[in-house]
Design an enzyme around this catalytic site. Structure first.
Site, short mmCIF file in Angstrom:
data_model
loop_
_atom_site.label_atom_id
_atom_site.label_comp_id
_atom_site.label_asym_id
_atom_site.label_seq_id
_atom_site.Cartn_x
_atom_site.Cartn_y
_atom_site.Cartn_z
N GLU A 11 0.84 -1.21 0.00
CA GLU A 11 0.00 0.00 0.00
C GLU A 11 0.87 1.26 0.00
OE1 GLU A 11 -3.01 -0.08 3.00
OE2 GLU A 11 -4.08 -1.72 2.03
N ASP A 140 -2.23 -7.76 19.25
CA ASP A 140 -0.88 -7.87 18.67
C ASP A 140 0.15 -8.49 19.61
OD1 ASP A 140 -1.78 -6.76 16.38
OD2 ASP A 140 -0.44 -5.03 16.39
N ALA A 155 -6.17 -6.01 13.03
CA ALA A 155 -7.18 -5.36 13.86
C ALA A 155 -8.39 -6.26 14.05
CB ALA A 155 -7.60 -4.04 13.22
N GLN A 156 -8.77 -7.02 13.00
CA GLN A 156 -9.97 -7.85 13.15
C GLN A 156 -9.73 -9.00 14.14
OE1 GLN A 156 -11.32 -10.02 9.72
NE2 GLN A 156 -9.43 -9.77 8.59
C1 FAD Z 1 1.27 0.38 9.41
C2 FAD Z 1 0.21 -0.59 9.88
C3 FAD Z 1 -0.89 -0.84 9.08
C4 FAD Z 1 -1.88 -1.72 9.50
N1 FAD Z 1 -2.96 -1.94 8.69
C5 FAD Z 1 -3.92 -2.79 9.08
C6 FAD Z 1 -5.05 -3.03 8.27
O1 FAD Z 1 -5.19 -2.47 7.19
N2 FAD Z 1 -5.98 -3.91 8.70
C7 FAD Z 1 -5.86 -4.55 9.91
O2 FAD Z 1 -6.75 -5.34 10.28
N3 FAD Z 1 -4.79 -4.35 10.70
C8 FAD Z 1 -3.82 -3.48 10.33
N4 FAD Z 1 -2.73 -3.27 11.13
C9 FAD Z 1 -2.63 -4.00 12.40
C10 FAD Z 1 -3.50 -3.36 13.47
O3 FAD Z 1 -3.16 -2.00 13.61
C11 FAD Z 1 -3.23 -4.09 14.79
O4 FAD Z 1 -3.42 -5.47 14.59
C12 FAD Z 1 -4.16 -3.63 15.89
O5 FAD Z 1 -3.99 -2.25 16.13
C13 FAD Z 1 -3.87 -4.43 17.16
O6 FAD Z 1 -4.59 -3.89 18.23
P1 FAD Z 1 -4.01 -3.98 19.69
O7 FAD Z 1 -5.06 -3.34 20.56
O8 FAD Z 1 -3.58 -5.35 20.00
O9 FAD Z 1 -2.67 -3.11 19.70
P2 FAD Z 1 -2.47 -1.54 19.46
O10 FAD Z 1 -3.51 -1.01 18.53
O11 FAD Z 1 -1.04 -1.40 19.07
O12 FAD Z 1 -2.73 -0.91 20.87
C14 FAD Z 1 -1.85 -1.14 21.94
C15 FAD Z 1 -1.87 0.10 22.82
O13 FAD Z 1 -1.18 -0.21 24.04
C16 FAD Z 1 -0.29 0.85 24.36
N5 FAD Z 1 0.80 0.26 25.16
C17 FAD Z 1 1.85 -0.47 24.73
N6 FAD Z 1 2.63 -0.84 25.78
C18 FAD Z 1 2.05 -0.33 26.88
C19 FAD Z 1 2.35 -0.36 28.27
N7 FAD Z 1 3.44 -1.00 28.73
N8 FAD Z 1 1.52 0.28 29.12
C20 FAD Z 1 0.41 0.91 28.66
N9 FAD Z 1 0.08 0.98 27.36
C21 FAD Z 1 0.87 0.37 26.48
C22 FAD Z 1 0.17 1.37 23.01
O14 FAD Z 1 0.62 2.70 23.12
C23 FAD Z 1 -1.12 1.27 22.19
O15 FAD Z 1 -1.93 2.42 22.30
C24 FAD Z 1 -1.75 -2.37 10.75
C25 FAD Z 1 -0.64 -2.13 11.54
C26 FAD Z 1 0.34 -1.25 11.12
C27 FAD Z 1 1.54 -1.00 12.00
#
Ligand code: FAD
Length: 250
Positions: A11, A140, A155-156
């Site tokens: 992308e 993640d 994300a899903q």
């Molecule tokens: C460039 C990019 C493009 C993407 N595109 C897509 C897409 O098109 N479709 C899709 O499905 N997925 C996509 N993803 C993946 C998607 O963003 C992630 O799978 C999703 O955000 C995971 O959600 P999460 O809540 O596990 O983690 P995150 O969204 O990363 O949230 C984790 C949060 O925890 C916080 N955190 C971390 N460590 C600590 C700590 N020690 N104490 C307190 N807070 C903390 C972080 O700051 C963050 O806000 C993409 C990822 C990237 C990097």
């Protein structure tokens, strides 16, 4: 230079190529867009490893059509101030975009459970951390095998795990009956204007129809009618006018 030929890298490379082709040409009269070079480097044998081969081939062709040089089967070993080292050879470049994946937060290593290459902590079918039935990991930072394959960091996956865990903790107070099961609603990547790939498992789409669906899904996933309307109008305006600001003041 974009490192990594997954959806993010594909992308990004497509977007940069379009910026250099359309936006640079209009906004900067002294820059020759033909001299802009976009390189996409992938360590694996092909782009979009998680997608079927035909969709990956389509994405590669579209990128090449936009002027992106696609290199597969070569890994980036080092990133220097004005160059990157690809398979031992230094290649000059002005900007590097890393699209080759992320590492989970380092706290996962302190949990005493096994972690995978990306630092994701192993969880069982009920999302409890392996060896620690009192703690859970989702999204993640969690490594869960489904049908023998690790679930992707998407994300899903994170959303479905959050919904599952909230529900079962509320209903059973931690005594989980059914295991978590990820339902893939389809993988997609947009390659550029009017070009995207969509993989629903049995069904596959590519080209303009996939691109339109990609846009509809992303607008639908936004929270609130106001945001959906605003983004739709902005996208339509940019689509019709080719307007995509790339002016940075330093
Ligand atoms: C460039 C990019 C493009 C993407 N595109 C897509 C897409 O098109 N479709 C899709 O499905 N997925 C996509 N993803 C993946 C998607 O963003 C992630 O799978 C999703 O955000 C995971 O959600 P999460 O809540 O596990 O983690 P995150 O969204 O990363 O949230 C984790 C949060 O925890 C916080 N955190 C971390 N460590 C600590 C700590 N020690 N104490 C307190 N807070 C903390 C972080 O700051 C963050 O806000 C993409 C990822 C990237 C990097």
């Amino acid at each position: 230079m974009v490192v990594g030929g997954g959806p993010t890298g594909v992308e990004m490379a497509g977007a940069i190529a379009e910026l250099s082709r359309w936006t640079l040409a209009r906004d900067f009269r002294h820059i020759d867009p033909a001299s802009a070079r976009t390189l996409l480097v992938e360590a694996g044998p092909r782009l979009l490893a998680a997608f079927p081969e035909e969709l990956a081939a389509y994405a590669g062709d579209r990128l090449r059509g936009l002027g992106v040089a696609v290199i597969t089967g070569a890994s980036v070993d080092d990133v220097l101030p004005d160059a990157v080292v690809i398979a031992g050879r230094e290649t000059p470049c002005g900007a590097v975009v890393w699209g080759a994946g992320i590492r989970a937060t380092s706290i996962t290593r302190a949990l005493g459970a096994p972690v995978d290459r990306a630092g994701r902590v192993s969880v069982g079918p009920n999302l409890a951390i392996v060896g620690r039935e009192d703690a859970y990991a989702i999204g993640d930072c969690a490594a869960l095998l489904q049908d023998g394959q690790p679930l992707p960091a998407l994300a899903q996956v994170a959303k479905q795990q959050g919904e599952y865990l909230g529900r079962v903790l509320g209903e059973h107070g931690g005594e989980h009956r059914e295991p978590f099961r990820f339902r893939n609603r389809g993988n997609t990547a947009v390659v550029g204007r009017n070009a995207a790939v969509f993989d629903f498992g049995k069904h596959r789409l590519r080209g303009r129809v996939a691109w339109l669906l990609w846009a509809l899904v992303h607008v639908y996933l936004l929270v609130g009618f106001e945001k959906r309307l605003l983004v739709s109008v902005q996208w339509l305006w940019r689509y019709l006018t080719y307007q995509r600001g790339a002016r940075l003041i330093r």
